[in-house]
Scaffold this motif. Sequence first.
Motif, PDB file in Angstrom:
ATOM      1  N   TYR A 202      58.943  -9.354  35.766  1.00  4.51           N
ATOM      2  CA  TYR A 202      57.540  -9.274  35.310  1.00  4.51           C
ATOM      3  C   TYR A 202      56.746 -10.524  35.694  1.00  4.51           C
ATOM      4  CZ  TYR A 202      59.298  -5.361  32.588  1.00  4.51           C
ATOM      5  OH  TYR A 202      59.882  -4.167  32.211  1.00  4.51           O
ATOM      6  N   GLU A 203      57.184 -11.238  36.724  1.00  6.83           N
ATOM      7  CA  GLU A 203      56.566 -12.518  37.073  1.00  6.83           C
ATOM      8  C   GLU A 203      55.081 -12.403  37.380  1.00  6.83           C
ATOM      9  OE1 GLU A 203      57.287 -14.333  40.844  1.00  6.83           O
ATOM     10  OE2 GLU A 203      58.249 -12.559  41.660  1.00  6.83           O
ATOM     11  N   ASN A 204      54.625 -11.270  37.874  1.00  8.02           N
ATOM     12  CA  ASN A 204      53.214 -11.108  38.221  1.00  8.02           C
ATOM     13  C   ASN A 204      52.398 -10.469  37.109  1.00  8.02           C
ATOM     14  OD1 ASN A 204      54.508 -11.251  41.144  1.00  8.02           O
ATOM     15  ND2 ASN A 204      52.325 -11.695  41.328  1.00  8.02           N
ATOM     16  N   ILE A 205      52.974 -10.410  35.914  1.00 11.60           N
ATOM     17  CA  ILE A 205      52.251  -9.853  34.772  1.00 11.60           C
ATOM     18  C   ILE A 205      52.266 -10.889  33.655  1.00 11.60           C
ATOM     19  CG2 ILE A 205      51.967  -7.859  33.262  1.00 11.60           C
ATOM     20  CD1 ILE A 205      53.747  -6.247  35.122  1.00 11.60           C
ATOM     21  N   VAL A 206      51.420 -11.900  33.812  1.00 15.51           N
ATOM     22  CA  VAL A 206      51.286 -13.003  32.854  1.00 15.51           C
ATOM     23  C   VAL A 206      49.805 -13.174  32.555  1.00 15.51           C
ATOM     24  CG1 VAL A 206      51.674 -15.469  32.479  1.00 15.51           C
ATOM     25  CG2 VAL A 206      53.364 -14.129  33.734  1.00 15.51           C
ATOM     26  N   PHE A 207      49.479 -13.375  31.276  1.00 16.16           N
ATOM     27  CA  PHE A 207      48.087 -13.269  30.833  1.00 16.16           C
ATOM     28  C   PHE A 207      47.430 -14.607  30.480  1.00 16.16           C
ATOM     29  CE2 PHE A 207      50.224  -9.249  29.273  1.00 16.16           C
ATOM     30  CZ  PHE A 207      49.911  -8.535  30.412  1.00 16.16           C
ATOM     31  N   ASN A 210      47.696 -18.091  32.237  1.00 20.15           N
ATOM     32  CA  ASN A 210      48.932 -18.875  32.215  1.00 20.15           C
ATOM     33  C   ASN A 210      49.677 -18.712  33.531  1.00 20.15           C
ATOM     34  OD1 ASN A 210      48.917 -20.062  29.572  1.00 20.15           O
ATOM     35  ND2 ASN A 210      49.264 -18.015  28.749  1.00 20.15           N
ATOM     36  N   GLN A 211      50.429 -19.718  33.893  1.00 16.22           N
ATOM     37  CA  GLN A 211      51.196 -19.693  35.128  1.00 16.22           C
ATOM     38  C   GLN A 211      52.630 -19.284  34.828  1.00 16.22           C
ATOM     39  OE1 GLN A 211      51.591 -23.477  37.073  1.00 16.22           O
ATOM     40  NE2 GLN A 211      52.268 -22.606  39.012  1.00 16.22           N
TER      41      GLN A 211
END
Length: 382
Positions: A202-207, A210-211
Motif C-alpha cells: 500500500y506504499e502509494n496509498i498514504v494520506f 505524509n511520505q
Amino acid sequence: MIQLPSSKLPNVGTTIFTQMSQLANQHQAINLSQGFPDFETDSELLNLANDFIKKGFNQYAPLGGIMGLKEEIARKIENSHSAIYHPESEVTVTAGGTQAIFTAIATFIKKDDEVIIFEPAYDCYEPTVELFGGIVKRFQMKAPDYEIDWNVVKNLVSEKTKMIILNNPNNPSGKILKENDIQELIKIVKDTNILILSDEVYENIVFEGNQHLSICKYPELKERSLLIASFGKLFHITGWKIGYCAAPKALTDEFRKVHQFNVFCVNTPLQMALGEYMKNDEHYNQLNQFFQKKRDFLRQGLAQTSFELLDCEGTYFQALKYDKISDKSDFDFATELTIHHKVASIPFSAFYKDKLNENVIRLCFAKKNETLEKAIENLAKL
C-alpha cells in the motif's frame, strides 16, 4: 479408506476474507470486507494487455521477469525512495505480493528460526513461517493508536531471531511507520544478521501529504531487506496477481532459487502491458489523492453515526470502533452487520493469534461512491 497424514497447519481454516465475502453473497450484502475495488481499471492498461496478447507474447517469461517491467520498477523505486536496485539482478516479478512473501519466508526460514511480526497482522505471515518450522514472536499493536513500543520489540529479539516482518502501511489498521519507528528498528538490527521482510503493497496509498518511509530509503536496512509490492493495489487489478520483490543481489539470488520451483515465471503479456503503462508516472502518482477522496467520503458519511472512526493514515481500509453500538464480539457483530444490515466487514480479531477483541471492524473503501453511499445509509440506521 486411506488415513490422511497429519495436517501441517492444523489450526488454519478458511480465511476470514473468504468467510465474510461468502456471507455477503449469501445475504446480498454490500461487500466492504474483502480488499478489492468494484470499479474498473484504466482502459489504457486493459487495451495494452489485449494488444500484447494479440501480438503473440503468450509464452514463458524469463525467471526474474520481463526486463522492460523490471526497469520501470527500478526507476519507480529510485524516483520515489532514492534507492537503486539493478533491474536484472535485484528485482523479481512475482505472482502477486502473497507469493513474494511466501517465497521470501520459504527461502530464509528454517526449523526453530524466530520471526517477529506485528499484530494486527495480514493472515499469510504466521502460517507460512510455521510451514517451514519457524517460531513466531508477536508484538500486539492495540486500538486506538496501534503504536509500537520498541523496547518491548527489543526484548523479543534473541540469538534465534532470523527475520522481522513489517507491513507498512499496515493492513488492517491503516497505520504508517514514522521516522522514529525506523530509527528504533535500525538500532535493533544493528550488528545482527536479522533479515527484514517489508510488505509495502500500500506504499502509494498514504494520506494527508505524509511520505511513505520505505525500508529501502535507509542503507543500513536496505542491505538486509526484501521489499514486497503489488500491482494489484497500484492499478486496481487484484485479479492479475502480479507483484515484485526488490532485494540486494545476494538475497535475490537465494530468493530466485525458490521462486523458480514455486511459479518459475509470471504472466507474460500482462507484464509487457504493465511495463509500458508504468512509463507514465502519473498512472500511480495520483493514487494518494484518489483514495483520500474515497476515505474522506466514507468518513464524512459515518461522522454522525455512533461508530468511532479510528485514524486512517494509509491503505484503503477504515477501522471503526463500535462499542457504543453493541457489546458483542467483533466476529458476532460483523456477522450481524452482514445479515441484518447488509454491510460486510472484517473483524479485527481475525488479525490476532489470540483473537484479541477490541470491538473494532474494518471496512474497505476501494469502492464506487454509490457503493459507499449505500453502505453509509445502512450503517447510519444502527
